[in-house]
Scaffold this motif. Structure first.
Motif, short mmCIF file in Angstrom:
data_model
loop_
_atom_site.label_atom_id
_atom_site.label_comp_id
_atom_site.label_asym_id
_atom_site.label_seq_id
_atom_site.Cartn_x
_atom_site.Cartn_y
_atom_site.Cartn_z
N ALA A 152 -6.50 3.53 1.08
CA ALA A 152 -6.43 2.87 2.38
C ALA A 152 -5.00 2.94 2.87
O ALA A 152 -4.06 2.99 2.08
CB ALA A 152 -6.90 1.42 2.28
N PRO A 153 -4.81 2.95 4.19
CA PRO A 153 -3.44 2.98 4.70
C PRO A 153 -2.73 1.67 4.45
O PRO A 153 -3.33 0.60 4.48
CB PRO A 153 -3.63 3.23 6.20
N ALA A 154 -1.45 1.76 4.16
CA ALA A 154 -0.65 0.57 3.89
C ALA A 154 0.25 0.30 5.08
O ALA A 154 0.56 1.21 5.85
CB ALA A 154 0.18 0.76 2.62
N LEU A 203 7.45 1.50 0.74
CA LEU A 203 6.22 2.05 0.19
C LEU A 203 6.35 3.55 0.01
O LEU A 203 7.02 4.23 0.79
CB LEU A 203 5.05 1.76 1.12
N PRO A 204 5.74 4.10 -1.03
CA PRO A 204 5.69 5.57 -1.13
C PRO A 204 4.87 6.15 0.01
O PRO A 204 4.00 5.49 0.58
CB PRO A 204 5.03 5.81 -2.49
N VAL A 205 5.14 7.40 0.32
CA VAL A 205 4.50 8.02 1.47
C VAL A 205 2.99 8.11 1.29
O VAL A 205 2.23 8.08 2.25
CB VAL A 205 5.11 9.40 1.74
N TYR A 206 2.52 8.19 0.05
CA TYR A 206 1.09 8.31 -0.19
C TYR A 206 0.33 7.05 0.23
O TYR A 206 -0.81 7.11 0.66
CB TYR A 206 0.83 8.61 -1.68
N GLY A 209 3.11 12.55 12.81
CA GLY A 209 3.88 11.76 13.78
C GLY A 209 3.94 10.30 13.39
O GLY A 209 4.99 9.65 13.53
N LYS A 210 2.82 9.76 12.88
CA LYS A 210 2.82 8.35 12.46
C LYS A 210 3.73 8.13 11.25
O LYS A 210 4.42 7.12 11.16
CB LYS A 210 1.39 7.91 12.15
N LEU A 211 3.71 9.08 10.32
CA LEU A 211 4.56 8.94 9.15
C LEU A 211 6.04 8.95 9.53
O LEU A 211 6.83 8.14 9.04
CB LEU A 211 4.27 10.06 8.14
#
Length: 460
Positions: A254-256, A239-242, A303-305
């Motif tokens: 929304a978060p993926a 997935l792209p970072v966005y 940190g989550k990314l």
């Protein structure tokens, strides 16, 4: 009203008390001064130049001065060859990184005993029997560490050994009234520093762990298509970072799901904490650290990314640049987040890679976490300049923090994206072409007929 005799006694007691305080202050000032004949001065002027440089880089001069004023000290000094040629280059690079200042301090303090241990005070001297090795454990200045007990021993062969590994090659090399220095053949590494080094080194090779495959998502509907096959080790997320970012102003709706789900192969929170501590130790970037930790939740989100396998490059404005921000620029809801998102590049770039890019291609555009704006970089004065026209900043502190997942580059300005004009503002009226009135001309047949009639004396 007090009698004269009693008043004089009170004033006399006050004067004696004030003299006593002044005397104690003079003694305190004299006690903090270091004599030119001190063992600390001798260390800095001795042939142990590599150890002296490490002491200065570890910012331990004040700590050692206080230790010398309270008691004698014994320093076990590794020779220059042990610190220059025999030390692992990767371990030396680890010690000299600003984020590992605590490890460097513990390493040096592990070589210093708060007491006087001369060669004639060595364990095993004068005990009469030669059976076994005599060992005595001394506390070091590395207090607060679980391994601050330094063993010194005398082998059956008569050799003096420190830490179980380093032989004393120059006993009583430097003797001063407040301490002495023994020369040893190698560096002593406490267990805590060794574990910290191993932990940092493992983060660099953690990609050897095979991650789970990421789900394949339709970018139009953000729905799963089918389970993805196993992803190769170290491959970027699908997935792209966005799509993996938390919902916020002008971001993904929304978060993926991340590439590994709940099974994370990177400790992003610890890496973000490390780079923020590095900013604080480096100096001049306290405002940025305060925004990341206190004013916003960007530190947690970064940190989550990183834990999900993404990489980031942070363009960090220094405190002088952050101080120029106005109240209007920070008062809007979400303004600090939007400013920081524009300084986050979802790529891993170092000073060398960015400079090579702008040297080769001229202007380079980098994606940012603030959609749809891009960061423009170009070469200027032998460095990398970000932004355009007046809104620009130079890269002044390269590679403040680089660990393979997060790269921090210091810049001297706060960057803002170029304002994209709206469609109503960009609508331009078509140019008005002047109306040209052409002279009407008769038909060709009519002209020929009139010319013949005129020749015969008739008019048309």
């Amino acid at each position: 009203m007090l009698p004269p005799t009693m008043g004089s006694k009170i004033y006399g007691a006050i004067n004696i008390f004030m003299l006593f305080i002044a005397f104690m202050n003079v003694n305190a000032l004299q006690s903090t001064q270091i004599s030119s004949n001190s063992v600390l001065v001798a260390l800095l002027d001795s042939h142990y130049t590599e150890l002296s440089e490490l002491v200065e880089k570890a910012l331990l001069l004040q700590t050692l001065e206080q230790a010398v004023t309270h008691h004698n000290i014994t320093i076990f000094a590794p020779n220059n060859e042990a610190l220059e040629r025999q030390m692992d280059p990767e371990f030396k690079r680890f010690l000299l990184e600003p984020r590992n200042l605590k490890s460097l301090q513990n390493l040096i303090l592990y070589h210093i005993i708060p007491g006087r241990v001369g060669s004639h005070n060595w364990p095993g001297d004068g005990d009469g029997d030669g059976d076994g090795d005599a060992v005595v454990h001394h506390s070091t200045l590395c207090v607060g560490e679980s391994d601050n007990r330094l063993p010194i021993m005398k082998m059956k062969s008569g050799e003096k050994v420190v830490g179980g590994v380093a032989k004393v090659v120059r006993p009583d090399d430097v003797i001063r009234p407040d301490g002495l220095i023994h020369g040893i053949e190698r560096l002593l590494v406490p267990q805590s520093v060794q574990e910290d080094f191993n932990r940092r080194r493992n983060l660099g090779s953690i990609s050897a762990v095979l991650p789970e495959g990421a789900p394949v998502v339709d970018p139009r509907t953000h729905r799963l298509r089918k389970p993805a096959g196993p992803a190769p080790a170290g491959s970027p997320p699908a997935l792209p970072v966005y799509d993996a970012m938390a919902p916020g102003p002008s971001l993904a709706p929304a978060p993926a799901p991340g590439p590994g789900g709940s099974h994370r192969h990177f400790d992003g929170e610890s890496q973000v904490k490390d780079f923020i501590h590095t900013l604080l130790h480096y100096g001049g970037y306290n405002e940025l650290a305060d925004i990341l930790v206190n004013l916003t939740s960007l530190a947690t989100e970064m940190g989550k990314l990183v834990s999900e396998g993404y990489v980031l490059t942070v363009l960090a404005p220094n405190d002088e640049a952050m101080a120029k921000l106005t109240t209007d620029q920070l008062s809007d809801p979400g303004a600090p987040e939007q400013i920081m998102y524009y300084h986050l590049i979802p790529e891993y770039q170092t000073e060398e890679s960015m400079y090579n890019s702008v040297r080769r291609f001229g202007k380079v555009q980098y994606d940012t976490l603030r959609l749809p704006h891009k960061m423009v970089a170009e070469e200027a004065d032998g460095s990398v300049k970000f932004g355009q026209q007046e809104e620009s900043a130079y890269l002044i502190d390269p590679d403040i923090y680089t660990d393979g997942r997060i790269s921090v580059q210091g810049i001297d300005g706060v960057l803002f994206p170029t304002v994209i004009p709206s469609s109503s503002e960009t609508k331009v009226s078509p140019p008005v072409t002047p109306k040209v009135v052409t002279k009407q001309r008769r038909g060709k047949l009519m002209e020929v007929g009139c010319s013949i009639a005129g020749a015969l004396g008739h008019s048309c």
